[in-house]
Design a protein around this motif. Structure first.
Motif, PDB file in Angstrom:
ATOM      1  N   LEU A  64     -10.257  17.676 -34.693  1.00  0.00           N
ATOM      2  CA  LEU A  64      -9.418  16.492 -34.490  1.00  0.00           C
ATOM      3  C   LEU A  64     -10.328  15.352 -34.039  1.00  0.00           C
ATOM      4  N   VAL A  65     -10.211  14.206 -34.685  1.00  0.00           N
ATOM      5  CA  VAL A  65     -10.986  13.029 -34.289  1.00  0.00           C
ATOM      6  C   VAL A  65     -10.014  11.945 -33.861  1.00  0.00           C
ATOM      7  N   GLU A  66     -10.161  11.431 -32.644  1.00  0.00           N
ATOM      8  CA  GLU A  66      -9.380  10.240 -32.286  1.00  0.00           C
ATOM      9  C   GLU A  66     -10.304   9.035 -32.334  1.00  0.00           C
ATOM     10  N   MET A  67      -9.990   8.100 -33.214  1.00  0.00           N
ATOM     11  CA  MET A  67     -10.768   6.869 -33.357  1.00  0.00           C
ATOM     12  C   MET A  67     -10.210   5.820 -32.390  1.00  0.00           C
ATOM     13  N   GLY A  68     -11.079   5.167 -31.631  1.00  0.00           N
ATOM     14  CA  GLY A  68     -10.613   4.204 -30.629  1.00  0.00           C
ATOM     15  C   GLY A  68      -9.844   4.934 -29.542  1.00  0.00           C
ATOM     16  N   ALA A  69     -10.433   6.008 -29.049  1.00  0.00           N
ATOM     17  CA  ALA A  69      -9.723   6.927 -28.145  1.00  0.00           C
ATOM     18  C   ALA A  69      -9.593   6.393 -26.731  1.00  0.00           C
ATOM     19  N   GLY A  70     -10.357   5.363 -26.388  1.00  0.00           N
ATOM     20  CA  GLY A  70     -10.248   4.773 -25.051  1.00  0.00           C
ATOM     21  C   GLY A  70     -10.538   5.781 -23.956  1.00  0.00           C
ATOM     22  N   THR A  71      -9.605   5.912 -23.011  1.00  0.00           N
ATOM     23  CA  THR A  71      -9.812   6.773 -21.839  1.00  0.00           C
ATOM     24  C   THR A  71      -9.494   8.248 -22.120  1.00  0.00           C
ATOM     25  N   GLY A  72      -9.121   8.567 -23.351  1.00  0.00           N
ATOM     26  CA  GLY A  72      -8.840   9.969 -23.703  1.00  0.00           C
ATOM     27  C   GLY A  72      -7.495  10.468 -23.206  1.00  0.00           C
ATOM     28  N   SER A  73      -6.615   9.537 -22.813  1.00  0.00           N
ATOM     29  CA  SER A  73      -5.343   9.978 -22.216  1.00  0.00           C
ATOM     30  C   SER A  73      -4.459  10.713 -23.223  1.00  0.00           C
ATOM     31  N   ASN A  74      -4.649  10.444 -24.520  1.00  0.00           N
ATOM     32  CA  ASN A  74      -3.788  11.123 -25.499  1.00  0.00           C
ATOM     33  C   ASN A  74      -4.018  12.628 -25.534  1.00  0.00           C
ATOM     34  N   ILE A  75      -5.220  13.057 -25.168  1.00  0.00           N
ATOM     35  CA  ILE A  75      -5.486  14.496 -25.192  1.00  0.00           C
ATOM     36  C   ILE A  75      -4.660  15.180 -24.097  1.00  0.00           C
ATOM     37  N   ALA A  76      -4.417  14.422 -23.021  1.00  0.00           N
ATOM     38  CA  ALA A  76      -3.555  14.972 -21.967  1.00  0.00           C
ATOM     39  C   ALA A  76      -2.110  15.079 -22.455  1.00  0.00           C
ATOM     40  N   HIS A  77      -1.765  14.305 -23.494  1.00  0.00           N
ATOM     41  CA  HIS A  77      -0.410  14.376 -24.064  1.00  0.00           C
ATOM     42  C   HIS A  77      -0.256  15.553 -25.033  1.00  0.00           C
ATOM     43  N   LEU A  78      -1.382  16.147 -25.383  1.00  0.00           N
ATOM     44  CA  LEU A  78      -1.337  17.297 -26.299  1.00  0.00           C
ATOM     45  C   LEU A  78      -0.960  18.528 -25.494  1.00  0.00           C
ATOM     46  N   ASP A  79      -0.031  19.299 -26.022  1.00  0.00           N
ATOM     47  CA  ASP A  79       0.308  20.566 -25.404  1.00  0.00           C
ATOM     48  C   ASP A  79      -0.988  21.394 -25.209  1.00  0.00           C
ATOM     49  N   GLU A  80      -1.141  22.029 -24.055  1.00  0.00           N
ATOM     50  CA  GLU A  80      -2.376  22.771 -23.710  1.00  0.00           C
ATOM     51  C   GLU A  80      -2.749  23.812 -24.780  1.00  0.00           C
ATOM     52  N   ARG A  81      -1.713  24.525 -25.257  1.00  0.00           N
ATOM     53  CA  ARG A  81      -1.983  25.553 -26.268  1.00  0.00           C
ATOM     54  C   ARG A  81      -2.530  24.915 -27.548  1.00  0.00           C
ATOM     55  N   ARG A  82      -1.929  23.755 -27.937  1.00  0.00           N
ATOM     56  CA  ARG A  82      -2.372  23.056 -29.151  1.00  0.00           C
ATOM     57  C   ARG A  82      -3.787  22.525 -28.969  1.00  0.00           C
ATOM     58  N   ARG A  83      -4.062  22.009 -27.759  1.00  0.00           N
ATOM     59  CA  ARG A  83      -5.396  21.466 -27.515  1.00  0.00           C
ATOM     60  C   ARG A  83      -6.458  22.544 -27.681  1.00  0.00           C
ATOM     61  N   LYS A  84      -6.165  23.729 -27.115  1.00  0.00           N
ATOM     62  CA  LYS A  84      -7.142  24.820 -27.169  1.00  0.00           C
ATOM     63  C   LYS A  84      -7.341  25.329 -28.583  1.00  0.00           C
TER      64      LYS A  84
END
Ligand SMILES: C[S@@+](CC[C@H](N)C(=O)[O-])C[C@H]1O[C@@H](n2cnc3c(N)ncnc32)[C@H](O)[C@@H]1O
Length: 241
Positions: A64-84
């Protein structure tokens, strides 16, 4: 956090510092003094981000690539299981101050599959192969060559891969379908946001539709802190043929 942080952010938005010849210099000049205040205010301004992350397809072991990700807060919005599940998550941005906040968040949260990369959304390429998902969350409006960024995202996505975008926008005066916006909205918001180098466009959604197969599109209005008016934003999820 709190009223002091809001006041610093509002003062900065009223008198933004935007200097430099390159996107790296301009964005860094804009965010250098306010990266630490970014999350608290944007949580109430940038709507749809949590929904966008919730709509991402599963890609076990994928990139997964976030372009213009800034402070990375969107990754905290990802469900933990999905993130892993993702093999690698790359946060790309041109502002070192914003990426430093993201890097500290990654370290603090122990996200061992997340990396930060200082690069432009118009030329970042994954080291190994193609990406499975590319996200732009309130980034396209800050990229002058947004159409080049969309084309570039297409070129780094594998066939069948997903692009996920949310951002402010305005509808065309004569839209082919979807939402219609009153003239005051179509004129006021682009002028208002351009003061901060945020360029609302009537062409984002039509262009995304020409470059990708739309899977999910939502057009909506969101509240703006301390203002009585609502601003249009969209969510677009599409796949690359
Ligand atoms: C409004 S912030 C959005 C940050 C994050 N995606 C979010 O949803 O909170 C826009 C971000 O885009 C970054 N940006 C602007 N132009 C860029 C470019 N050409 N390449 C990569 N990032 C860029 C800015 O530095 C900033 O961090």
């Amino acid at each position: 956090m709190g009223i002091r942080s809001d006041l610093r952010t509002i003062r900065h938005m009223a008198f933004p510092r935007l200097t430099g010849a390159t996107p790296f210099e301009r964005m860094e000049s804009y965010y250098r003094s306010t990266a630490g205040d970014y999350d608290a205010f944007r949580e109430r301004l940038l709507h749809g981000r949590r929904d966008l992350m919730g709509l991402l397809p599963a890609a076990p072991g994928g990139h997964l690539v976030e372009m213009g990700a800034g402070t990375g807060s969107n990754i905290a919005h990802l469900d933990e299981r999905r993130r892993k599940e993702f093999g690698t998550i790359t946060l790309v941005d041109v502002s070192t101050s914003m990426l430093e906040v993201a890097r500290r968040r990654v370290e603090r949260s122990g996200w061992d599959n997340v990396e930060t990369v200082l690069a432009s959304a118009t030329d970042y390429r994954p080291r190994d192969g193609l990406a499975d998902v590319v996200v732009f969350s309130y980034a396209l409006t800050m990229i002058p060559d947004w159409f080049a960024a969309v084309d570039h995202a297409r070129s780094v996505l594998r066939p069948g891969g997903t692009i996920a975008v949310c951002d402010f926008y305005v509808a065309r005066k004569h839209p082919a379908g979807g939402a219609r916006h009153a003239a005051w909205r179509r004129h006021l918001w682009p002028a208002w946001f351009s003061h901060n180098d945020v360029f609302l466009s009537p062409d984002h959604l039509p262009y995304l539709r020409t470059r990708f197969t739309a899977v999910h599109v939502r057009e909506s209005l969101s509240a703006v802190p301390y203002l009585p008016a609502r601003v249009p934003y969209y969510l677009f999820i599409g796949t690359r043929d």
